[in-house]
Design an enzyme around this catalytic site. Structure first.
Site, PDB file in Angstrom:
ATOM      1  N   GLN A 185      -8.458   6.567  -3.199  1.00 29.29           N
ATOM      2  CA  GLN A 185      -8.930   7.695  -4.012  1.00 29.29           C
ATOM      3  C   GLN A 185      -9.692   8.730  -3.180  1.00 29.29           C
ATOM      4  O   GLN A 185      -9.574   9.938  -3.413  1.00 29.29           O
ATOM      5  CB  GLN A 185      -9.799   7.144  -5.151  1.00 29.29           C
ATOM      6  CG  GLN A 185     -10.163   8.200  -6.189  1.00 29.29           C
ATOM      7  CD  GLN A 185     -10.948   7.615  -7.340  1.00 29.29           C
ATOM      8  OE1 GLN A 185     -10.693   6.499  -7.770  1.00 29.29           O
ATOM      9  NE2 GLN A 185     -11.904   8.383  -7.854  1.00 29.29           N
TER      10      GLN A 185
ATOM     11  N   CYS B 272      -2.637   2.361  -5.349  1.00 30.19           N
ATOM     12  CA  CYS B 272      -3.559   2.102  -4.251  1.00 30.19           C
ATOM     13  C   CYS B 272      -2.784   1.505  -3.082  1.00 30.19           C
ATOM     14  O   CYS B 272      -1.883   0.687  -3.263  1.00 30.19           O
ATOM     15  CB  CYS B 272      -4.705   1.194  -4.676  1.00 30.19           C
ATOM     16  SG  CYS B 272      -4.417  -0.555  -4.507  1.00 30.19           S
ATOM     17  N   GLU B 273      -3.133   1.969  -1.912  1.00 28.36           N
ATOM     18  CA  GLU B 273      -2.367   1.552  -0.736  1.00 28.36           C
ATOM     19  C   GLU B 273      -2.707   0.140  -0.278  1.00 28.36           C
ATOM     20  O   GLU B 273      -2.031  -0.413   0.567  1.00 28.36           O
ATOM     21  CB  GLU B 273      -2.562   2.547   0.413  1.00 28.36           C
ATOM     22  CG  GLU B 273      -3.954   2.592   0.996  1.00 28.36           C
ATOM     23  CD  GLU B 273      -4.092   3.700   2.044  1.00 28.36           C
ATOM     24  OE1 GLU B 273      -3.340   4.691   1.977  1.00 28.36           O
ATOM     25  OE2 GLU B 273      -4.961   3.560   2.913  1.00 28.36           O
ATOM     26  N   HIS B 274      -3.731  -0.451  -0.853  1.00 29.47           N
ATOM     27  CA  HIS B 274      -4.099  -1.811  -0.456  1.00 29.47           C
ATOM     28  C   HIS B 274      -3.368  -2.874  -1.247  1.00 29.47           C
ATOM     29  O   HIS B 274      -3.103  -3.954  -0.741  1.00 29.47           O
ATOM     30  CB  HIS B 274      -5.609  -2.016  -0.609  1.00 29.47           C
ATOM     31  CG  HIS B 274      -6.415  -1.096   0.255  1.00 29.47           C
ATOM     32  ND1 HIS B 274      -7.601  -0.529  -0.134  1.00 29.47           N
ATOM     33  CD2 HIS B 274      -6.167  -0.626   1.509  1.00 29.47           C
ATOM     34  CE1 HIS B 274      -8.067   0.247   0.833  1.00 29.47           C
ATOM     35  NE2 HIS B 274      -7.213   0.212   1.832  1.00 29.47           N
ATOM     36  N   HIS B 275      -3.069  -2.591  -2.507  1.00 29.58           N
ATOM     37  CA  HIS B 275      -2.462  -3.607  -3.372  1.00 29.58           C
ATOM     38  C   HIS B 275      -1.177  -3.137  -4.035  1.00 29.58           C
ATOM     39  O   HIS B 275      -0.540  -3.901  -4.750  1.00 29.58           O
ATOM     40  CB  HIS B 275      -3.452  -4.014  -4.474  1.00 29.58           C
ATOM     41  CG  HIS B 275      -4.774  -4.495  -3.964  1.00 29.58           C
ATOM     42  ND1 HIS B 275      -5.870  -3.667  -3.817  1.00 29.58           N
ATOM     43  CD2 HIS B 275      -5.162  -5.717  -3.516  1.00 29.58           C
ATOM     44  CE1 HIS B 275      -6.886  -4.363  -3.326  1.00 29.58           C
ATOM     45  NE2 HIS B 275      -6.489  -5.601  -3.129  1.00 29.58           N
TER      46      HIS B 275
ATOM     47  N   CYS C 203      -6.296  -2.738  -9.471  1.00 25.77           N
ATOM     48  CA  CYS C 203      -6.603  -3.837  -8.545  1.00 25.77           C
ATOM     49  C   CYS C 203      -8.013  -4.361  -8.773  1.00 25.77           C
ATOM     50  O   CYS C 203      -8.323  -5.481  -8.385  1.00 25.77           O
ATOM     51  CB  CYS C 203      -6.388  -3.418  -7.090  1.00 25.77           C
ATOM     52  SG  CYS C 203      -7.381  -2.026  -6.556  1.00 25.77           S
TER      53      CYS C 203
ATOM     54  N   HIS D 265      -9.051   1.528 -11.494  1.00 27.22           N
ATOM     55  CA  HIS D 265      -8.142   0.888 -10.541  1.00 27.22           C
ATOM     56  C   HIS D 265      -7.699  -0.474 -11.052  1.00 27.22           C
ATOM     57  O   HIS D 265      -8.525  -1.352 -11.294  1.00 27.22           O
ATOM     58  CB  HIS D 265      -8.857   0.724  -9.196  1.00 27.22           C
ATOM     59  CG  HIS D 265      -9.070   2.016  -8.481  1.00 27.22           C
ATOM     60  ND1 HIS D 265      -8.409   2.336  -7.324  1.00 27.22           N
ATOM     61  CD2 HIS D 265      -9.840   3.088  -8.802  1.00 27.22           C
ATOM     62  CE1 HIS D 265      -8.787   3.555  -6.945  1.00 27.22           C
ATOM     63  NE2 HIS D 265      -9.652   4.029  -7.818  1.00 27.22           N
TER      64      HIS D 265
HETATM   65 ZN   LIG Z   1      -6.347  -1.703  -4.510  1.00 32.23          ZN
END
Ligand SMILES: [Zn+2]
Length: 186
Positions: A116, A75-78, A146, A144
Site C-alpha cells: 500500500q 498484496c505482493e507478499h501473499h 492477508c 488487507h
Molecule cells: Zn499481504
C-alpha cells in the site's frame, strides 16, 4: 490466453489436496488464470496511454480533489486482495487532468502486485509528473485480506497511508484543508 498459467493453477489445486478432475474444478484453472491476469492488467498499461492527451489548459489554481475512488489491489507478499478507497488532490499550475483519468491512474497502479505504501507514492508521483502540479496529496485507506483472513485475523483494522508532495508537504494549511475535505481531520 497463450500462457501456461492454467496449467500452474492445476498443479496448485493438486498440491492443495484437490482433485482437478472433479466436475466443479474442471474449468477452474482456466478461470483462475483469467481472473489473475485481469487483477494484474495494470502491467500492460502506461501512464501515457491512460492520460491520452486529456490535459486541459486552465487558470484554476485551486485544489482539485477526487474522493472515495474505489480501490482493489493484490498484496505482493501473499497475493491476497486489499480493498479500500483512495483520495487524491492536486493544485494545478496551468493544466488540469480529465476527472476520470485520476481514477484510471489509481487503477493502473492498483492492478499490479503492490504494497500500500508504494501504491500511494506511485499514484502521487504520476499525478505530479503528468500535471506538473504545485502539490499532490494521496491518502489510501484499505483493508488487507492477508490480515483479516489469516495470521493475526484483525477483522476491522484499516491501514492508512498518505503521501504529500509540494505544497501539501510545505503548507500545513493546505494539508489541513485537504484532510478536512476528505473527512480525516480532527
Ligand atoms: Zn499481504
Amino acid at each position: 490466453m497463450n500462457s501456461s498459467l492454467p496449467q500452474h493453477y492445476r498443479e496448485i489445486l493438486k498440491e492443495l489436496g484437490e482433485d482437478p478432475e472433479r466436475e466443479g474444478l474442471l474449468d477452474t484453472p482456466k478461470r483462475a488464470a483469467k481472473a489473475m491476469q485481469y487483477l494484474c492488467h495494470g502491467y500492460e498499461q502506461t501512464l501515457e496511454a491512460i492520460v491520452n492527451g486529456a490535459l486541459f489548459a486552465s487558470d484554476n489554481d485551486e485544489m482539485v480533489i477526487v474522493k472515495d475512488i474505489e480501490l482493489y489491489s493484490l498484496c505482493e507478499h501473499h497475493l491476497l486482495p486489499f480493498i479500500g478507497k483512495a483520495h487524491v488532490a492536486y493544485i494545478p499550475t496551468g493544466k488540469v487532468l480529465g476527472l476520470s483519468k485520476i481514477a484510471r491512474i489509481v487503477d493502473m497502479f492498483a492492478r499490479r502486485l503492490q504494497i500500500q505504501e508504494n501504491l500511494t507514492r506511485q499514484i502521487a508521483e504520476a499525478v505530479r509528473d503528468v500535471t506538473g502540479a504545485a502539490g499532490v496529496a494521496v491518502v489510501i485507506e484499505a483493508k488487507h485480506m492477508c490480515m483479516m483472513m489469516r495470521g493475526v485475523e484483525k477483522q476491522n483494522s484499516v491501514m492508512n497511508t498518505s503521501v504529500m508532495l509540494g505544497a501539501f508537504r510545505d503548507s500545513s494549511t493546505t494539508r489541513q484543508e485537504f484532510l478536512q475535505l476528505i473527512g480525516r481531520s480532527n
